[in-house]
Design a protein around this motif. Structure first.
Motif, PDB file in Angstrom:
ATOM      1  N   GLU A 183      79.443  31.893-106.556  1.00 20.95           N
ATOM      2  CA  GLU A 183      79.867  31.189-105.347  1.00 20.95           C
ATOM      3  C   GLU A 183      79.610  31.998-104.070  1.00 20.95           C
ATOM      4  OE1 GLU A 183      83.645  28.641-107.211  1.00 20.95           O
ATOM      5  OE2 GLU A 183      84.003  30.352-105.874  1.00 20.95           O
ATOM      6  N   GLY A 184      79.382  33.302-104.200  1.00 21.62           N
ATOM      7  CA  GLY A 184      79.355  34.172-103.031  1.00 21.62           C
ATOM      8  C   GLY A 184      78.000  34.439-102.430  1.00 21.62           C
ATOM      9  N   TYR A 185      77.109  33.447-102.436  1.00 23.88           N
ATOM     10  CA  TYR A 185      75.766  33.636-101.882  1.00 23.88           C
ATOM     11  C   TYR A 185      75.386  32.447-101.010  1.00 23.88           C
ATOM     12  CZ  TYR A 185      75.187  37.475-105.182  1.00 23.88           C
ATOM     13  OH  TYR A 185      75.348  38.655-105.874  1.00 23.88           O
ATOM     14  N   ARG A 186      74.550  32.714-100.041  1.00 22.52           N
ATOM     15  CA  ARG A 186      73.982  31.655 -99.207  1.00 22.52           C
ATOM     16  C   ARG A 186      72.470  31.854 -99.126  1.00 22.52           C
ATOM     17  NH1 ARG A 186      72.515  33.715 -94.254  1.00 22.52           N
ATOM     18  NH2 ARG A 186      73.548  35.667 -93.654  1.00 22.52           N
ATOM     19  N   TRP A 187      71.781  30.785 -98.802  1.00 22.89           N
ATOM     20  CA  TRP A 187      70.326  30.828 -98.690  1.00 22.89           C
ATOM     21  C   TRP A 187      69.936  31.142 -97.255  1.00 22.89           C
ATOM     22  CZ3 TRP A 187      66.254  31.502-101.549  1.00 22.89           C
ATOM     23  CH2 TRP A 187      64.990  31.168-101.072  1.00 22.89           C
ATOM     24  N   GLN A 188      69.065  32.127 -97.076  1.00 16.57           N
ATOM     25  CA  GLN A 188      68.565  32.509 -95.754  1.00 16.57           C
ATOM     26  C   GLN A 188      67.075  32.200 -95.680  1.00 16.57           C
ATOM     27  OE1 GLN A 188      70.030  33.866 -92.721  1.00 16.57           O
ATOM     28  NE2 GLN A 188      68.025  32.996 -92.255  1.00 16.57           N
ATOM     29  N   PRO A 189      66.682  31.094 -95.021  1.00 18.42           N
ATOM     30  CA  PRO A 189      65.254  30.780 -94.910  1.00 18.42           C
ATOM     31  C   PRO A 189      64.518  31.831 -94.077  1.00 18.42           C
ATOM     32  CG  PRO A 189      66.618  28.885 -94.345  1.00 18.42           C
ATOM     33  CD  PRO A 189      67.509  30.077 -94.381  1.00 18.42           C
ATOM     34  N   GLU A 190      63.267  32.013 -94.395  1.00 21.10           N
ATOM     35  CA  GLU A 190      62.421  32.924 -93.623  1.00 21.10           C
ATOM     36  C   GLU A 190      61.873  32.185 -92.405  1.00 21.10           C
ATOM     37  OE1 GLU A 190      58.084  35.125 -94.210  1.00 21.10           O
ATOM     38  OE2 GLU A 190      59.332  34.703 -95.952  1.00 21.10           O
ATOM     39  N   ASN A 191      61.973  32.827 -91.234  1.00 23.85           N
ATOM     40  CA  ASN A 191      61.413  32.271 -89.988  1.00 23.85           C
ATOM     41  C   ASN A 191      62.078  30.964 -89.550  1.00 23.85           C
ATOM     42  OD1 ASN A 191      59.580  34.391 -90.050  1.00 23.85           O
ATOM     43  ND2 ASN A 191      58.038  33.195 -91.117  1.00 23.85           N
ATOM     44  N   CYS A 192      63.279  30.690 -90.045  1.00 24.19           N
ATOM     45  CA  CYS A 192      63.983  29.472 -89.652  1.00 24.19           C
ATOM     46  C   CYS A 192      65.397  29.823 -89.213  1.00 24.19           C
ATOM     47  CB  CYS A 192      64.084  28.471 -90.801  1.00 24.19           C
ATOM     48  SG  CYS A 192      62.516  27.989 -91.542  1.00 24.19           S
ATOM     49  N   LYS A 193      65.856  29.170 -88.189  1.00 23.00           N
ATOM     50  CA  LYS A 193      67.233  29.312 -87.747  1.00 23.00           C
ATOM     51  C   LYS A 193      68.070  28.246 -88.438  1.00 23.00           C
ATOM     52  CE  LYS A 193      70.725  30.554 -85.056  1.00 23.00           C
ATOM     53  NZ  LYS A 193      71.382  31.870 -85.149  1.00 23.00           N
ATOM     54  N   MET A 194      69.050  28.666 -89.225  1.00 25.34           N
ATOM     55  CA  MET A 194      69.921  27.709 -89.892  1.00 25.34           C
ATOM     56  C   MET A 194      71.357  28.066 -89.531  1.00 25.34           C
ATOM     57  SD  MET A 194      69.713  26.304 -93.786  1.00 25.34           S
ATOM     58  CE  MET A 194      70.519  27.624 -94.670  1.00 25.34           C
ATOM     59  N   LEU A 195      71.988  27.215 -88.716  1.00 22.39           N
ATOM     60  CA  LEU A 195      73.337  27.482 -88.256  1.00 22.39           C
ATOM     61  C   LEU A 195      74.342  27.419 -89.401  1.00 22.39           C
ATOM     62  CD1 LEU A 195      73.373  25.392 -84.950  1.00 22.39           C
ATOM     63  CD2 LEU A 195      72.922  27.839 -85.227  1.00 22.39           C
ATOM     64  N   GLU A 196      75.422  28.157 -89.261  1.00 18.89           N
ATOM     65  CA  GLU A 196      76.508  28.105 -90.243  1.00 18.89           C
ATOM     66  C   GLU A 196      77.110  26.702 -90.259  1.00 18.89           C
ATOM     67  OE1 GLU A 196      77.863  30.364 -92.412  1.00 18.89           O
ATOM     68  OE2 GLU A 196      76.141  31.641 -91.973  1.00 18.89           O
ATOM     69  N   PHE A 197      77.402  26.209 -91.458  1.00 21.28           N
ATOM     70  CA  PHE A 197      78.001  24.881 -91.563  1.00 21.28           C
ATOM     71  C   PHE A 197      79.437  24.915 -91.061  1.00 21.28           C
ATOM     72  CE2 PHE A 197      80.611  21.748 -93.760  1.00 21.28           C
ATOM     73  CZ  PHE A 197      79.919  20.589 -93.472  1.00 21.28           C
ATOM     74  N   GLU A 198      79.782  23.940 -90.222  1.00 21.35           N
ATOM     75  CA  GLU A 198      81.145  23.789 -89.726  1.00 21.35           C
ATOM     76  C   GLU A 198      81.458  22.295 -89.754  1.00 21.35           C
ATOM     77  OE1 GLU A 198      84.663  23.355 -88.054  1.00 21.35           O
ATOM     78  OE2 GLU A 198      82.996  22.632 -86.800  1.00 21.35           O
ATOM     79  N   LYS A 199      82.476  21.921 -90.502  1.00 19.87           N
ATOM     80  CA  LYS A 199      82.705  20.508 -90.798  1.00 19.87           C
ATOM     81  C   LYS A 199      82.925  19.647 -89.559  1.00 19.87           C
ATOM     82  CE  LYS A 199      87.678  21.064 -91.916  1.00 19.87           C
ATOM     83  NZ  LYS A 199      87.756  22.519 -91.624  1.00 19.87           N
ATOM     84  N   SER A 200      83.670  20.153 -88.578  1.00 20.73           N
ATOM     85  CA  SER A 200      83.928  19.353 -87.378  1.00 20.73           C
ATOM     86  C   SER A 200      82.659  19.118 -86.580  1.00 20.73           C
ATOM     87  CB  SER A 200      84.978  20.043 -86.500  1.00 20.73           C
ATOM     88  OG  SER A 200      86.205  20.156 -87.176  1.00 20.73           O
ATOM     89  N   ALA A 201      81.848  20.161 -86.433  1.00 23.16           N
ATOM     90  CA  ALA A 201      80.580  20.023 -85.712  1.00 23.16           C
ATOM     91  C   ALA A 201      79.649  19.063 -86.439  1.00 23.16           C
ATOM     92  CB  ALA A 201      79.925  21.387 -85.543  1.00 23.16           C
ATOM     93  N   PHE A 202      79.644  19.134 -87.767  1.00 25.74           N
ATOM     94  CA  PHE A 202      78.798  18.234 -88.558  1.00 25.74           C
ATOM     95  C   PHE A 202      79.207  16.784 -88.351  1.00 25.74           C
ATOM     96  CE2 PHE A 202      78.746  15.839 -92.608  1.00 25.74           C
ATOM     97  CZ  PHE A 202      77.384  15.598 -92.682  1.00 25.74           C
ATOM     98  N   LEU A 203      80.507  16.502 -88.418  1.00 25.99           N
ATOM     99  CA  LEU A 203      80.971  15.126 -88.257  1.00 25.99           C
ATOM    100  C   LEU A 203      80.714  14.606 -86.848  1.00 25.99           C
ATOM    101  CD1 LEU A 203      84.285  15.278 -90.319  1.00 25.99           C
ATOM    102  CD2 LEU A 203      82.185  14.053 -90.914  1.00 25.99           C
ATOM    103  N   ARG A 204      80.806  15.480 -85.849  1.00 30.48           N
ATOM    104  CA  ARG A 204      80.473  15.039 -84.484  1.00 30.48           C
ATOM    105  C   ARG A 204      79.000  14.671 -84.391  1.00 30.48           C
ATOM    106  NH1 ARG A 204      83.868  19.385 -82.987  1.00 30.48           N
ATOM    107  NH2 ARG A 204      82.047  20.720 -82.601  1.00 30.48           N
ATOM    108  N   ARG A 205      78.147  15.459 -85.015  1.00 31.39           N
ATOM    109  CA  ARG A 205      76.712  15.143 -85.004  1.00 31.39           C
ATOM    110  C   ARG A 205      76.439  13.824 -85.714  1.00 31.39           C
ATOM    111  NH1 ARG A 205      73.248  19.611 -87.627  1.00 31.39           N
ATOM    112  NH2 ARG A 205      71.661  18.053 -87.189  1.00 31.39           N
ATOM    113  N   MET A 206      77.218  13.543 -86.750  1.00 31.47           N
ATOM    114  CA  MET A 206      76.994  12.350 -87.571  1.00 31.47           C
ATOM    115  C   MET A 206      77.889  11.180 -87.142  1.00 31.47           C
ATOM    116  SD  MET A 206      74.577  13.060 -89.694  1.00 31.47           S
ATOM    117  CE  MET A 206      73.839  14.042 -88.376  1.00 31.47           C
ATOM    118  N   GLN A 207      78.401  11.222 -85.927  1.00 32.48           N
ATOM    119  CA  GLN A 207      79.269  10.143 -85.456  1.00 32.48           C
ATOM    120  C   GLN A 207      78.514   8.818 -85.440  1.00 32.48           C
ATOM    121  OE1 GLN A 207      81.466  11.061 -81.974  1.00 32.48           O
ATOM    122  NE2 GLN A 207      82.373   9.034 -81.767  1.00 32.48           N
ATOM    123  N   ASP A 208      79.174   7.781 -85.973  1.00 29.01           N
ATOM    124  CA  ASP A 208      78.607   6.427 -86.045  1.00 29.01           C
ATOM    125  C   ASP A 208      77.349   6.375 -86.905  1.00 29.01           C
ATOM    126  OD1 ASP A 208      80.584   5.392 -84.262  1.00 29.01           O
ATOM    127  OD2 ASP A 208      79.432   6.200 -82.580  1.00 29.01           O
TER     128      ASP A 208
END
Length: 528
Positions: free
Chosen positions: A231-256
């Motif tokens: 459970e203690g690992y995350r994927w780090q893409p090469e040459n890509c910016k991937m923001l940390e997941f945050e549930k409230s920010a995700f739901l705001r992006r996915m509003q409606d």
């Protein structure tokens, strides 16, 4: 004679003085008159530092071919419009298609794990993706709640503020070579290429608490398993910016918006993972069951419904799953007979997808592991093409039938995207199996509990699922490539652990949750 000589000398001096005077005036005019600069070359007149300005758009993104007006069009919400698209489909020629697909064997060997190209270490620093800092409303500026609204958006386009936009791309320096190097790295962003890194902030939710959405059989925290280092690992893409997941920010992006998963049980795992991520793994009273809106209700005598749909009331975000293991349209040949054969239309997308496509904003497809003779026979599926039982022996081979179906679904979906400009479509690659010393029914197991024993990095550019990669190539469907990175995580399967402690049973296909499917969703969210 002497007078003549003096007159000639005086004339010579006069001419010399005139030439000097004219030359002086000409040079002065050259310096002062702007007109003379037109005699200089363009390179001399304008000496600008050049730099590349590259926007990091995911490969295969549906935004690649859209015009600005298409970006802000509303979803098809006209109730008078038929739920299924009216775009005519071109009939597939099965005989011509077979030669163009990736060859597979009849026993479905291509579904099994291909070899990975693995390195141990990586030193590249990931660069930022330009779309990560944009809000959803900068891509789509209206909701779909008004049924009287025309398909063409009436909202004027928001003017692009270049000064703000440049903050989301790589900074441009005075050195043109440095600009080109940075831009090249953004341009080459490949989310499936990178490495697994330890992260003490994982997992993203509790396997104990997410009981409202998580099936008991996949909640490894409820089993006899005692090691949870996976459970203690995350994927780090090469040459890509991937923001940390945050549930409230995700739901705001996915509003409606509505996110739909259509596929097999691995698609269901990804659906449950996203529900746990978005809810924080906690019981939420503000999330309603809206399955009835999509016909997802448990039929009489059925073990479970064909899918589930839930809505977060605060943001009007809907997340749903529909079971379609093969992505072929299934049609009972005799609806009054429970034991009837089922027509498996290889050239027709599932009826559920055709009916509700206009309601989706994000669609994730997957298939793979049900494409074997045993599953097809047990389900009484009979292959059909062009509305008739399939007679072509070559196409009847499992590998060719799967390829034909995958290409046909991708082709149909791509043809619908212009009519649904808000829809972002993904086709996820196959999730790998890790059976060792046998298969699921012959004593195979996956007992390893040590993470990353086979390496931590993927350095290849090509996908380990050539079938799905070939199907989406040249379309506006985005490849959600999770195969190679998941192959490195054999310790994350259910394995021999279960709630009921059944002996002799090993599940080396499905994953523990929290677990690897959480990463699939992080890659999905990064590309929406």
């Amino acid at each position: 004679m002497k007078g003549n000589f003096c007159r000639l000398k005086g004339r010579h001096l006069s001419v010399t003085l005139l030439v000097l005077t004219f030359t002086t005036i000409f040079l002065w005019a050259w310096e002062k008159n702007p007109f003379v600069t037109t005699l200089r070359s363009a390179q001399e007149q304008f000496n600008f530092h050049t730099s590349e300005f590259v926007v990091d758009t995911p490969k295969g993104s549906s935004f690649d071919s859209l015009t600005p007006n298409e970006h802000v069009q509303g979803r098809d919400s006209n109730p008078a419009r038929s739920e299924e698209s009216q775009i005519p489909e071109k009939e597939f020629d099965a005989s011509n298609f077979i030669n163009s697909v990736v060859p597979e064997t009849e026993d479905g060997d291509a579904d099994r794990k291909p070899s990975s190209k693995i390195k141990e270490f990586v030193v590249d620093t990931p660069k930022g993706s330009s779309f990560d800092s944009l809000t959803p409303n900068e891509h789509v500026q209206e909701t779909d709640s008004d049924p009287t609204r025309s398909e063409e958006s009436k909202i004027p386009e928001k003017e692009f503020d270049a000064s703000n936009f440049t903050n989301s791309v790589v900074s441009q320096t005075e050195d043109g070579d440095a600009d080109r190097k940075s831009s090249s790295k953004i341009k080459d962003c490949n989310y499936s290429k990178g490495r697994w890194v330890a992260d003490s902030r994982r997992p993203l939710y509790s396997g104990f608490q997410c009981k409202q959405w998580l099936s008991e059989m996949w909640a490894c925290r409820l089993t006899q398993r005692t090691d949870f280092s996976f459970e203690g690992y995350r994927w780090q893409p090469e040459n890509c910016k991937m923001l940390e997941f945050e549930k409230s920010a995700f739901l705001r992006r996915m509003q409606d918006r509505t996110i739909a998963f259509i596929g097999d049980s691995l698609g269901r795992q990804q659906f449950q993972s996203l529900m746990c991520m978005a809810s924080g793994g906690e019981r939420r009273e503000d999330i309603g069951n809206v399955g009835k809106e999509y016909g997802l209700v448990k039929a009489r005598g059925a073990i479970r419904p064909d899918g589930w749909a839930y809505r977060f009331s605060n943001t009007n975000t809907t997340i749903l799953y529909y079971w379609s293991a093969s992505l072929a349209d299934l049609e009972p040949l005799n609806i009054t007979d429970k034991a009837t054969d089922v027509a498996m239309h290889l050239d027709r997308a599932p009826a559920f997808m055709r009916r509700f496509l206009h309601r989706f904003d994000v669609l994730v497809l997957n298939t793979g592991h049900h494409w074997n003779r045993g599953k097809i026979t047990a389900n009484r599926w009979v292959m059909y093409v062009n509305g008739k039982p399939l007679k072509d022996r070559k196409l009847l081979e499992i590998g060719n039938a799967k390829n034909f179906t995958v290409h046909s679904v991708a082709r149909w979906l791509d043809s619908q995207l212009p009519s649904h400009p808000r829809l972002k479509a993904f086709f996820r690659t196959i999730s790998p199996r890790h059976f060792r010393n046998g298969d699921w029914n012959t004593g195979g197991n996956c007992d390893n509990t040590t993470p990353l024993t086979g390496g931590s990095e993927i350095s290849q550019d090509e996908s380990n699922d050539p079938v799905i990669a070939a199907a989406v190539k040249g379309t506006n469907i985005t490849l959600l490539d999770i195969t190679a990175l998941s192959e490195l995580r054999d310790e994350g399967h259910i394995s021999r652990y279960s709630v009921k402690a059944t002996t002799g049973v090993n599940d080396c296909l499905h994953w523990c949750l929290p677990g690897i499917p959480d990463t699939w969703n992080e890659l999905l969210i990064a590309q929406v």
